[in-house]
Design a protein around this motif. Structure first.
Motif, mmCIF file in Angstrom:
data_model
loop_
_atom_site.group_PDB
_atom_site.id
_atom_site.type_symbol
_atom_site.label_atom_id
_atom_site.label_comp_id
_atom_site.label_asym_id
_atom_site.label_seq_id
_atom_site.Cartn_x
_atom_site.Cartn_y
_atom_site.Cartn_z
ATOM 1 N N ILE A 1 0.853 -1.213 0.039
ATOM 2 C CA ILE A 1 -0.012 -0.155 0.067
ATOM 3 C C ILE A 1 0.996 1.429 0.000
ATOM 4 O O ILE A 1 0.728 2.176 -0.705
ATOM 5 N N SER A 2 1.935 1.317 0.864
ATOM 6 C CA SER A 2 2.866 2.386 0.832
ATOM 7 C C SER A 2 3.343 2.600 -0.419
ATOM 8 O O SER A 2 3.492 3.791 -0.990
ATOM 9 N N CYS A 15 1.762 6.489 -7.105
ATOM 10 C CA CYS A 15 0.794 7.358 -7.452
ATOM 11 C C CYS A 15 1.410 8.793 -7.847
ATOM 12 O O CYS A 15 0.939 9.470 -8.707
ATOM 13 N N GLU A 16 2.119 9.251 -6.644
ATOM 14 C CA GLU A 16 2.605 10.566 -6.652
ATOM 15 C C GLU A 16 3.668 10.897 -7.539
ATOM 16 O O GLU A 16 3.625 11.722 -8.201
ATOM 17 N N VAL A 35 1.090 4.271 -3.090
ATOM 18 C CA VAL A 35 1.131 5.801 -3.126
ATOM 19 C C VAL A 35 2.159 6.542 -3.525
ATOM 20 O O VAL A 35 2.193 7.416 -4.176
ATOM 21 N N ASP A 36 3.413 5.969 -3.338
ATOM 22 C CA ASP A 36 4.629 6.452 -4.000
ATOM 23 C C ASP A 36 4.464 6.308 -5.773
ATOM 24 O O ASP A 36 4.844 7.348 -6.193
#
Lengths: 111, 111
Positions: B60-61, B67-68, B64-65
């Motif tokens: 999950i972390s 995606c950013e 997010v990385d």
């Protein structure tokens, strides 16, 4: 940039940005149930109507775990996820390099 | 429950639930830029209007990385986060225990 950043990834949970609300719970490396309990206490003994779960970097996965356990097991039916925001923070590390870290804010509200 | 679950956390990215859309990108342990490239390609060469980034557990972390980096560096100004959903999946592992894993779906849309 706050100098706490220089102490590196392992200290992310110690960072408390100024202007942060009392009903924010910052997820870090402490025992899992510490964070679940902190959230449950905010809604119960502290009577908060909203709690913001915040995490950065590798602790983002843990923040989702904490949120799921708090909201679905301990506070089932009484709180909901109102909003989830992701973002990035950039800072210069000890070696002078620009480093980017992802962030998440999960807003829980009382139903 | 699909038997892929039994192969454990490291194989999360190999799980492709039936009914999953072609414009979903499942985040796992492959090189980081593989996932960023997959997302950028969906919006550019495949002309998708929406891409869903999916991850479970510790990935999950990373989701997010990814995606950013995809949204803010490679597709800056042309895509936005439309929605983020978190959830849990329960399954029985090899040892017969009930196990819970958190999930995230991040929906990116073309502006």
């Amino acid at each position: 940039m706050p100098e706490e950043f220089e102490s590196g990834m392992d200290n992310h949970e110690t960072i408390r940005p100024s202007g942060g609300l009392d009903n924010s719970v910052y997820i870090g490396p402490k025992p899992f149930m510490n964070y679940v309990t902190a959230i449950v206490m905010q809604f119960t003994t502290k009577n908060a109507s909203e709690v913001i779960i915040k995490a950065r970097g590798k602790f983002i996965s843990r923040a989702v775990d904490v949120c799921e356990v708090a909201a679905k097991r301990f506070l089932e039916g009484s709180v909901s996820v109102k909003d989830i925001k992701i973002g990035s923070e950039e800072f210069t590390n000890k070696e002078g390099r620009q480093v980017r870290v992802s962030t998440i804010d999960i807003v829980l509200i009382r139903n």
